[in-house]
Design a protein around this motif. Structure first.
Motif, short mmCIF file in Angstrom:
data_model
loop_
_atom_site.label_atom_id
_atom_site.label_comp_id
_atom_site.label_asym_id
_atom_site.label_seq_id
_atom_site.Cartn_x
_atom_site.Cartn_y
_atom_site.Cartn_z
N LEU A 145 1.32 -1.30 -0.04
CA LEU A 145 -0.50 -0.21 0.00
C LEU A 145 1.12 1.41 -0.13
CD1 LEU A 145 -2.90 1.85 0.50
CD2 LEU A 145 -2.28 1.55 2.55
N LEU A 146 1.95 1.31 0.87
CA LEU A 146 2.77 2.72 0.88
C LEU A 146 3.74 2.29 -0.22
CD1 LEU A 146 3.82 1.83 4.97
CD2 LEU A 146 2.31 4.10 3.73
N THR A 147 4.36 1.77 -1.01
CA THR A 147 4.90 1.45 -2.05
C THR A 147 3.88 2.40 -3.30
OG1 THR A 147 6.37 0.03 -1.58
CG2 THR A 147 6.18 0.24 -4.08
N ARG A 148 2.69 1.88 -3.11
CA ARG A 148 1.66 2.02 -4.67
C ARG A 148 1.44 4.00 -4.20
NH1 ARG A 148 -1.63 -1.27 -3.44
NH2 ARG A 148 -3.38 -0.45 -2.35
N ARG A 149 1.27 3.92 -3.14
CA ARG A 149 1.13 5.15 -2.77
C ARG A 149 2.76 6.36 -3.07
NH1 ARG A 149 -1.45 7.38 2.11
NH2 ARG A 149 -1.61 9.34 0.82
N ALA A 150 3.42 6.01 -2.45
CA ALA A 150 4.84 6.51 -2.93
C ALA A 150 4.81 6.47 -4.17
CB ALA A 150 5.46 6.07 -1.42
N GLY A 151 4.92 5.57 -4.96
CA GLY A 151 5.53 5.50 -6.70
C GLY A 151 7.13 5.01 -6.31
N PRO A 199 7.27 8.60 9.18
CA PRO A 199 8.09 8.64 10.01
C PRO A 199 9.19 7.03 11.05
CG PRO A 199 6.42 8.28 11.07
CD PRO A 199 6.12 8.59 9.30
N ARG A 200 9.56 7.36 11.40
CA ARG A 200 10.87 6.27 11.78
C ARG A 200 10.08 4.77 11.59
NH1 ARG A 200 15.04 7.65 16.24
NH2 ARG A 200 16.12 9.64 14.46
N SER A 201 8.60 4.78 12.59
CA SER A 201 8.23 3.54 12.83
C SER A 201 6.09 3.98 12.56
CB SER A 201 8.26 3.24 14.13
OG SER A 201 7.53 4.45 15.05
N LEU A 202 5.26 3.18 12.51
CA LEU A 202 4.06 3.33 12.33
C LEU A 202 3.42 2.15 12.36
CD1 LEU A 202 4.63 3.71 8.35
CD2 LEU A 202 3.87 5.60 9.24
N VAL A 203 1.97 1.89 12.74
CA VAL A 203 1.24 0.62 13.28
C VAL A 203 -0.05 1.02 12.51
CG1 VAL A 203 -0.46 0.96 15.00
CG2 VAL A 203 1.74 1.94 15.28
N VAL A 204 -0.05 -0.72 12.29
CA VAL A 204 -0.89 -1.16 10.39
C VAL A 204 -2.33 -1.90 11.57
CG1 VAL A 204 -0.99 -2.47 9.15
CG2 VAL A 204 1.22 -1.36 9.38
N THR A 249 -2.32 9.97 13.55
CA THR A 249 -2.69 10.26 12.61
C THR A 249 -2.86 8.94 11.34
OG1 THR A 249 -1.20 12.67 11.97
CG2 THR A 249 -1.87 11.35 10.04
N LEU A 250 -3.73 9.05 10.22
CA LEU A 250 -3.88 8.41 9.19
C LEU A 250 -3.26 8.63 7.95
CD1 LEU A 250 -5.38 5.54 8.24
CD2 LEU A 250 -6.99 7.15 7.40
N TYR A 251 -2.06 7.33 7.58
CA TYR A 251 -1.25 7.78 6.51
C TYR A 251 -1.48 7.42 4.88
CZ TYR A 251 2.26 9.80 9.42
OH TYR A 251 2.65 10.93 10.63
N ALA A 252 -2.57 5.71 5.78
CA ALA A 252 -2.95 5.30 4.53
C ALA A 252 -3.92 4.31 4.51
CB ALA A 252 -1.53 4.20 3.81
N ASN A 253 -4.96 4.35 4.23
CA ASN A 253 -6.01 3.02 3.87
C ASN A 253 -6.80 2.38 2.60
OD1 ASN A 253 -9.31 3.57 4.01
ND2 ASN A 253 -8.10 5.25 3.47
N ASP A 254 -6.69 1.30 2.44
CA ASP A 254 -6.88 0.43 1.41
C ASP A 254 -8.36 -0.15 2.12
OD1 ASP A 254 -7.12 -1.49 -0.44
OD2 ASP A 254 -5.07 -2.02 -0.68
N PRO A 255 -9.46 0.41 1.02
CA PRO A 255 -10.59 -0.69 2.29
C PRO A 255 -10.99 -1.89 1.39
CG PRO A 255 -10.76 1.48 0.44
CD PRO A 255 -9.84 1.90 0.51
N GLN A 256 -10.24 -2.09 0.61
CA GLN A 256 -10.27 -4.12 -0.47
C GLN A 256 -9.34 -4.46 0.13
OE1 GLN A 256 -9.74 -0.77 -2.32
NE2 GLN A 256 -12.49 -1.20 -2.92
N ARG A 257 -8.27 -3.94 0.65
CA ARG A 257 -7.38 -5.11 1.87
C ARG A 257 -7.92 -4.78 3.20
NH1 ARG A 257 -2.95 -6.77 -1.01
NH2 ARG A 257 -3.45 -7.10 -3.22
N ARG A 258 -8.71 -4.00 3.72
CA ARG A 258 -8.94 -4.33 4.98
C ARG A 258 -8.29 -3.34 6.12
NH1 ARG A 258 -13.79 -4.65 5.54
NH2 ARG A 258 -13.38 -6.07 7.87
N LEU A 259 -7.06 -2.46 5.12
CA LEU A 259 -5.95 -1.83 5.77
C LEU A 259 -6.27 -0.59 6.96
CD1 LEU A 259 -3.13 -4.24 6.34
CD2 LEU A 259 -2.51 -2.80 4.93
N LEU A 260 -5.50 -0.46 7.88
CA LEU A 260 -5.26 0.98 7.94
C LEU A 260 -3.58 1.30 8.67
CD1 LEU A 260 -8.55 1.95 10.27
CD2 LEU A 260 -8.04 2.86 8.03
N VAL A 261 -2.95 2.22 7.98
CA VAL A 261 -1.08 2.29 8.30
C VAL A 261 -1.39 3.55 9.09
CG1 VAL A 261 0.61 3.40 7.58
CG2 VAL A 261 -1.11 1.70 6.04
#
Length: 416
Positions: free
Chosen positions: A35-41, A73-78, A122-134
């Motif tokens: 998800l993050l790679t797709r967003r960052a390119g 940031p240095r770390s994230l919660v998924v 803060t929400l950095y990314a979300n994917d409704p299909q994969r049901r994922l929050l970063v």
């Protein structure tokens, strides 16, 4: 408490082991990287995954950002919701609702707000299909539950007052944003949403008089029943509505250097703010580990909360306005909790085993008695004699089942 319900037309949600969903931490991390790679390119790489637990519905993982092509940031919660939305004629109303869109909409709502008003990650990314929050990693600080179960009364008191002040600030900041929340839900495909308390409260209003009579031999006077039914007006479109985490749990309140931060909005909704204030006064209905607050703490917490919401609704600082509203909200909370707990206290074998596990009947009786005692105190202050009489009768009827034993104090206050 029963989670959000929806019309039958909404997509049902079932946590089904047969779906083949990979529940491993590695799979969750791989989805977050994708998800993050797709967003960052550009390639984002995550490492050092730490399983933070979660629930039967979800997994929560802390990760280090090892390769970072943009300003993460240095770390994230998924947070990864397990299972998938599937239809089944056998599913209950609770199971037919997918909690993911509600948490995603809540996080999106707060992330769009100024940082000082947020009190959430803060929400950095979300994917409704994969049901994922970063999400932002708020660190390893203590939770409000840690403080309450600790050994420092002053620290626990500061944490309680700080948490209720932060909750009031959060509600003041969301007072005019219900339309935004609804739009975010509709964008996720949720056409109809309900406050999770609404259906529970209406069921309690219909069932509690007979339940008290059958199980405790307590007859609710018509005036007490009418007061409870009138309290249901708070469930409608009042002018005092703001965001609520739905159930305020000390385990989901993280204490950081910037103040209290709230986690977990699976059933986040907009409702009258009196329900949130009353929920911390009881305290924390629906939390699996309730204990008693010291004398005067409920009033101090209410004042802390009011100091923030009064900027939006100055009249809520007036006891003549706030007192009846708090009593009405407390009445509905107590009736809802009674519907859930009384069959545990006075069991007939029909209560599901999972309801009883970890909460023996004697403890449930003490919890329930504490709730009705709180209601009696508030009713006496508002001179609602019928409510006071019913509350005292229920407390007396619960005594033979263990209700006469005071609910233990939180460990931090046990020596006071």
């Amino acid at each position: 408490m029963t989670p959000l319900t929806a019309d039958d037309s909404d997509a049902p949600f079932v946590l089904d082991p047969a779906t083949g969903s990979d529940r491993s931490v590695e799979h969750t991390v791989a989805l977050a990287e994708e998800l993050l790679t797709r967003r960052a390119g550009a390639r984002v790489r995550l490492a050092d995954a730490e399983d933070l637990g979660g629930s039967s519905r979800s997994r929560v993982v802390r990760v280090r950002v090892a390769r970072n092509p943009f300003s993460l940031p240095r770390s994230l919660v998924v947070k990864h919701y397990l299972g998938e939305a599937t239809a089944s004629a056998r599913t209950s109303a609770t199971e037919r609702v997918d909690p993911f869109p509600y948490e995603a909409a809540s996080c999106q709502l707060f992330t769009a707000m100024p940082a000082d008003d947020r009190a959430t990650p803060t929400l950095y990314a979300n994917d409704p299909q994969r049901r994922l929050l970063v999400l932002e990693d708020l660190g390893r600080g203590a939770t409000l539950a840690d403080k309450l179960h600790g050994d420092d009364a002053k620290s626990a008191e500061r944490a309680l007052l700080g948490a209720t002040r932060a909750l009031g600030r959060l509600q003041a900041a969301t007072a005019a944003r219900e339309g935004d929340f609804g739009a975010l839900l509709r964008r996720s495909g949720v056409r109809h949403w309900r406050d999770p308390l609404a259906d529970d409260a209406r069921s309690a209003l219909a069932e509690i008089p007979d339940l008290l009579a059958d199980r405790l031999r307590v007859e609710a006077a018509p005036a007490a029943v009418e007061h409870a039914r009138a309290a249901a007006s708070l469930l409608g479109g009042t002018r005092y509505r703001a965001f609520s985490p739905s159930e305020v749990s000390p385990e989901n309140c993280l204490l950081t250097g910037a103040g209290a931060r709230f986690l977990d909005f699976e059933w986040g909704c907009f409702r009258d703010v009196a329900f949130t204030a009353s929920s911390v006064r009881l305290p924390f209905p629906g939390w699996a580990a309730p204990f008693a607050l010291p004398s005067g703490m409920a009033e101090a917490m209410t004042a802390s909360w009011q100091s923030e919401v009064a900027g939006v609704w100055p009249e809520l600082a007036d006891p003549a306005v706030a007192g009846p509203r708090h009593l009405a909200a407390t009445t509905l909370w107590v009736w809802v909790c009674t519907r859930s707990l009384l069959p545990v206290v006075v069991g007939d074998g029909s209560v599901p085993e999972q309801v009883v596990v970890g909460r023996p009947p004697e403890r449930a009786a003490a919890v329930l008695s504490g709730y009705w005692q709180r209601l009696a105190t508030d009713a006496a202050r508002q001179r609602e004699q019928a409510v006071l009489d019913l509350a005292e009768a229920v407390v007396g009827a619960l005594a033979p089942y263990g209700g006469s034993c005071p609910l233990p104090s939180f460990a931090a206050f046990a020596r006071r």
